[in-house]
Design an enzyme around this catalytic site. Sequence first.
Site, PDB file in Angstrom:
ATOM      1  N   ASP A   1      -4.552 -12.964   3.028  1.00 58.02           N
ATOM      2  CA  ASP A   1      -5.793 -12.551   3.698  1.00 58.02           C
ATOM      3  C   ASP A   1      -7.068 -12.835   2.912  1.00 58.02           C
ATOM      4  O   ASP A   1      -8.135 -12.347   3.261  1.00 58.02           O
ATOM      5  CB  ASP A   1      -5.717 -11.073   4.134  1.00 58.02           C
TER       6      ASP A   1
ATOM      7  N   HIS B   1       0.820  -1.223   0.000  1.00 53.73           N
ATOM      8  CA  HIS B   1       0.000   0.000   0.000  1.00 53.73           C
ATOM      9  C   HIS B   1       0.851   1.269   0.000  1.00 53.73           C
ATOM     10  O   HIS B   1       0.311   2.375   0.035  1.00 53.73           O
ATOM     11  CB  HIS B   1      -0.956   0.025   1.199  1.00 53.73           C
TER      12      HIS B   1
HETATM   13 ZN   LIG Z   1      -4.168  -7.338   2.515  1.00 50.53          ZN
END
Ligand SMILES: [Zn+2]
Length: 438
Positions: free
Chosen positions: A240, A112
């Site tokens: 995830d 990110h």
């Molecule tokens: Zn993630």
Amino acid sequence: MIEAKNKLGIVFFPAFDWAITPSHPEREERLLYTMDQIREEGIFDIKGIKTYNPELATEKDIQRVHFCYPDVKSVVPQPHLISAGGAITAAKCVMENQTDKSFAIVRPPGHHAHRVVYGDRGFCIINIEAVMVENIRQHYGNKKIAIVDTDCHHGDGTQDIYWNDDQTLFISFHQDGRTLFPGTGFVEEFGGPGAIGYNINIPLPPGTGEQGFLYVLDNLVLPILEEYKPDLTINSAGQDNHYTDPITNMNFTAQGYAKLNDKLDPDIAVLEGGYSIEGALPYINLGIMLAMAGVDYSGIKEPDYHPDKIKQAPEITEYIKRVCEQIYVAWKNKDQISQKALKGRQWVTRQRQIYYDTDGIMEHQTENIKVCKKCPGLIIIKSNASRGGKDSIFAISIPRNACNQCIDEGYRKYKKQSTIRYNKVFLQDKVNDLFKAK
Ligand SMILES: [Zn+2]
Ligand SMILES: [Zn+2]
Ligand SMILES: [Zn+2]
């Protein structure tokens, strides 16, 4: 004794002394349970699997990728330098033929982190894959690289860094941005003017299971990779998408992740997210290691695995088929799409707001990319961030394969830009591997 078909290097770094807060989901236990599990399963008794210690990424490694405000020292804590350094070590093992493949099981994650860095967003400060990729190019030549991001969240930082680079094909599949952080990663985000078609997003509906993930891989990702022919394939391996992950809504399994890795056949995998630290990570990471080593992984199964509970709904299957078709048609037509989009244009501008959720910073950014016939084009970024006071930067990035005109224009703009209007003025010259700041 079992012998690995592929020599595999493992770089392991749990960052014991670093967490956003002690009970934050991104904490050292993410890796400690994995370590226990793989020790118990006797991974290191397999001939051909070896561990390596991470090195430290340098300031120069970071500056090849990022504009850190005010500078690298003030915004990048040491655990992040080791995490990125772990990825670099993993790459070195492969590039120097010490191993056939490698897996960096490191934290904190990085996908990110955008080109500009004011702080922490989505638990990431620097983009560990990008730092690794640019280090590879600097030391082993200008490779054509594919990054396949299989984390449940959109790899928005990696997308931003490689937005205008057709030598780096970025493919991200993730839970649809309308339902999950960071809220981006739509099919229409297809690359900057120098690289239209080389940024591919595959948003998937919540509830997507093994069937859907493997469908995307077989019918879209693998055919595109076959056509692109990268020198190196890297997997941003976020775990995830698992059905037990507490912060997402997908239904993927450890067995599915192992199959995905086996088919994708990456040279290097770098751990990204994954927050089901006991129920998922130990099984997924083990599955990926066995798949990379070319050892039988069919026995990998979570103790609470019930196939009926995580079956994919037929509507989801249909939806995914349509999305894949749409993207494949766009990939095939990328040259026409590019010609049409760039006709008569000299610069392409994007206005963006980037929220650093972990640090509560809002950034406003204007990115201008020059449309150049001879190279991917100069990138000019004007950005400001509010956190009490106001911080602003003016940044110029000269691409790796820039033409002479774009290089000269970059330096002229750097010289001319006053430091009265901006707190910092940066120049990143990827041709000469130089970084300047004033
Ligand atoms: Zn993630
Ligand atoms: Zn992703
Ligand atoms: Zn140019």
